[in-house]
Design a protein around this motif. Structure first.
Motif, mmCIF file in Angstrom:
data_model
loop_
_atom_site.group_PDB
_atom_site.id
_atom_site.type_symbol
_atom_site.label_atom_id
_atom_site.label_comp_id
_atom_site.label_asym_id
_atom_site.label_seq_id
_atom_site.Cartn_x
_atom_site.Cartn_y
_atom_site.Cartn_z
ATOM 1 N N GLU A 281 27.960 60.991 57.657
ATOM 2 C CA GLU A 281 28.656 61.886 56.602
ATOM 3 C C GLU A 281 28.347 63.558 57.114
ATOM 4 N N GLY A 282 27.477 63.589 57.844
ATOM 5 C CA GLY A 282 27.292 65.087 58.151
ATOM 6 C C GLY A 282 26.042 65.527 57.495
ATOM 7 N N VAL A 283 25.227 64.517 56.903
ATOM 8 C CA VAL A 283 23.950 65.048 56.349
ATOM 9 C C VAL A 283 23.021 65.482 57.600
ATOM 10 N N LYS A 284 22.136 66.518 57.215
ATOM 11 C CA LYS A 284 21.135 67.077 58.431
ATOM 12 C C LYS A 284 19.751 66.444 57.993
ATOM 13 N N ASP A 285 19.343 66.346 56.937
ATOM 14 C CA ASP A 285 17.989 66.004 56.542
ATOM 15 C C ASP A 285 17.289 64.614 56.485
ATOM 16 N N THR A 286 18.034 64.030 57.127
ATOM 17 C CA THR A 286 17.708 62.411 56.992
ATOM 18 C C THR A 286 16.430 62.151 58.060
ATOM 19 N N SER A 287 16.175 63.040 58.840
ATOM 20 C CA SER A 287 14.874 63.022 59.715
ATOM 21 C C SER A 287 13.829 63.303 58.720
ATOM 22 N N ILE A 288 13.809 63.965 57.575
ATOM 23 C CA ILE A 288 12.723 64.124 56.523
ATOM 24 C C ILE A 288 12.438 63.032 55.677
ATOM 25 N N THR A 289 11.557 62.269 55.958
ATOM 26 C CA THR A 289 11.211 61.074 55.362
ATOM 27 C C THR A 289 9.782 61.182 54.402
ATOM 28 N N ILE A 290 9.801 60.163 53.542
ATOM 29 C CA ILE A 290 8.521 59.926 52.858
ATOM 30 C C ILE A 290 7.329 60.421 53.642
ATOM 31 N N GLN A 291 7.431 59.514 54.901
ATOM 32 C CA GLN A 291 6.087 59.336 55.792
ATOM 33 C C GLN A 291 6.218 61.204 56.382
#
Length: 483
Positions: A281-291
């Motif tokens: 969808e073009g979301v950029k921040d999926t690399s920022i996780t709870i971990q």
């Protein structure tokens, strides 16, 4: 940088999608991907379905994918939500996998007052009176009735899909229009509406503690330190440390709460969408996780919890390509009072109106079992008054929410052939159906999964509960379409 209300993070999944998420950040950082090859279609819709004397009409946007359509096959209808309908969902997503196997025609209908679906000249408060879940459901019914004849679908069974608020709409549509919808898949659907949704942050705390048991406490200490610096008028320091777009100005308690809320939303957004698959969808921040968040909060080499918190916020800004964070409540209110379509394409004012007049869903810090501070229920309700007028007060919001639960039934769902998938680290599952209500009102709990996780394209990194949920949904689709 324009910032929408916190509660917008609340329910989106398909973002400009069928699964929004009711937190402001979900709309501020909404998906940017598009599918130019997917044509737009327009449907003549009624403005007011509940007045036969009102003959006004408008053009509602929808999309269609007939790649998998087979004669006599079902129709899958994806219900749009509190943002622009994203055509990326017409080329990807779990529902298309089901469509290919079952020979379904796929349609997606954009929600009135969002995206390009403009029923009125502007979005003044008077015009927003035509924005409600009941009008949206009637839109779907009229759309389905006309399209059945237009496309020769008289013998086809219709299945409605949706995630988050559209998930609730899909369940409610099956309940209120059982003669039209054969079944519904209501992903991450908060079917119970609630003024003070303090449980949201309780789930955030539990999710954070799964990775590092001391992570919530570190965030709590950091939030309390921010509050102390506000009391000391350390505005330049806060501006610099959190990369605010302009020098912080505190002229009222609402300014203070807005800053604390803005910071907290970043963490809330990470938890709600943890490890999801929204890249298409073009979301950029999926690399920022709870971990990632908790690793930073546990890294004592970065300084006190306060400085680690600032590091988390700066990291999120950098991943999203944002130079700074807007924390001006005055500017926010000015933006939310703007009634022109050009300035509100993301849907902030419209969704705020729906929360103030139908749903509540205010994510407060009124519970002790959560890691933030300074965001009481009164702060959220005050936004309703500041944006729409003093009559939009706690009494009005409370009455409106009660009426919504009375109309739809809250958690006391009556009906059949509805599936309720919920990720258990998604805070919204607290307002959803988490146990089977009958043999054909089915709850699917996804351990370790986030908001609307089952709706996205499959990938190897999915928690085991997600592919299992998708398979179970397909089994029920196959079974119920044959009944």
């Amino acid at each position: 940088m324009f910032r929408l209300p916190v509660l917008l993070l609340l329910l989106v999944c398909l973002g400009a999608s069928p699964c929004y998420g009711f937190l402001a950040k979900a709309h501020k950082r909404q998906p940017t991907a598009s599918s130019p090859s997917v044509p737009e279609y327009w449907f003549e819709q009624r403005l007011n379905h509940f007045s036969g004397a009102d003959t006004r009409v408008w053009q509602q946007r929808y999309f269609m994918n007939d790649t998998y359509r087979q004669s006599g096959g079902p129709v899958f209808l994806m219900i749009g939500g509190e943002g622009p309908a994203n055509p990326a969902w017409m080329t990807s997503g779990a529902w298309l996998t089901y469509a290919e196997k079952l020979g379904a025609l796929c349609l997606m209908l954009e929600h009135r007052f969002y995206g390009k679906s403009h029923p009125t000249q502007d979005i003044s408060t008077d015009n927003l009176h035509y924005l409600s879940s009941q009008q949206a459901l009637a839109d779907i019914a009229h759309f389905q009735t006309v399209m059945k004849e237009k496309l020769g679908l008289a013998d086809s069974k219709w299945v409605v899909f949706g995630g988050s608020y559209p998930g609730s709409l899909s369940a409610w549509y099956r309940m209120k229009y059982p003669h039209l919808a054969h079944m519904a898949v209501a992903s991450s659907a908060p079917v119970k509406v609630q003024v003070n949704f303090s449980e949201y942050l309780e789930v955030v705390q539990l999710a954070l503690s799964l990775n590092h048991s001391d992570c919530p406490e570190a965030i709590k200490m950091a939030s309390e330190e921010v509050s102390k610096l506000l009391v000391l008028s350390s505005f330049q320091k806060l501006t610099d440390d959190f990369r605010l777009c302009e020098l912080l100005q505190i002229n009222s308690w609402m300014d203070t709460a807005y800053l604390l809320d803005t910071l907290a939303e970043n963490i809330m957004n990470v938890v709600q969408y943890n490890k999801d698959n929204r890249e298409f969808e073009g979301v950029k921040d999926t690399s920022i996780t709870i971990q990632v968040v908790c690793d930073i909060m546990a890294n004592k080499s970065l300084g006190t919890p306060y400085y680690r918190y600032a590091n988390v916020i700066r990291t999120i800004l950098e991943v999203n390509g944002e130079k700074c964070m807007d924390a001006s409540y005055k500017k926010f209110i000015q933006d939310m009072r703007n009634i022109t379509w050009a300035s509100v394409s993301l849907g902030g004012r419209q969704w705020m109106y729906q929360t103030c007049t139908e749903f509540g869903f205010f994510q407060s810090t009124d519970s002790a079992a959560q890691p933030f501070s300074g965001i009481p229920l009164s702060y959220h309700v005050q936004q309703c008054s500041d944006i729409f007028g003093p009559e939009y007060n706690l009494s009005m919001v409370t009455d409106s929410v009660q009426q919504t639960n009375e109309y739809y039934g809250g958690l006391d769902i009556k009906g059949s052939r509805i599936i309720f998938p919920n990720g258990l680290i998604d805070p919204w599952h607290r307002l959803g159906i988490n146990a089977d209500l009958s043999g054909d009102l089915i709850a699917i709990q996804m351990e370790g999964a986030a908001h609307c996780a089952n709706m996205y394209p499959a990938r190897l990194e999915d928690p085991p509960s997600v592919p299992s949920a998708r398979q179970y949904i397909f089994q029920l689709l196959t079974k119920w379409l044959n009944t």
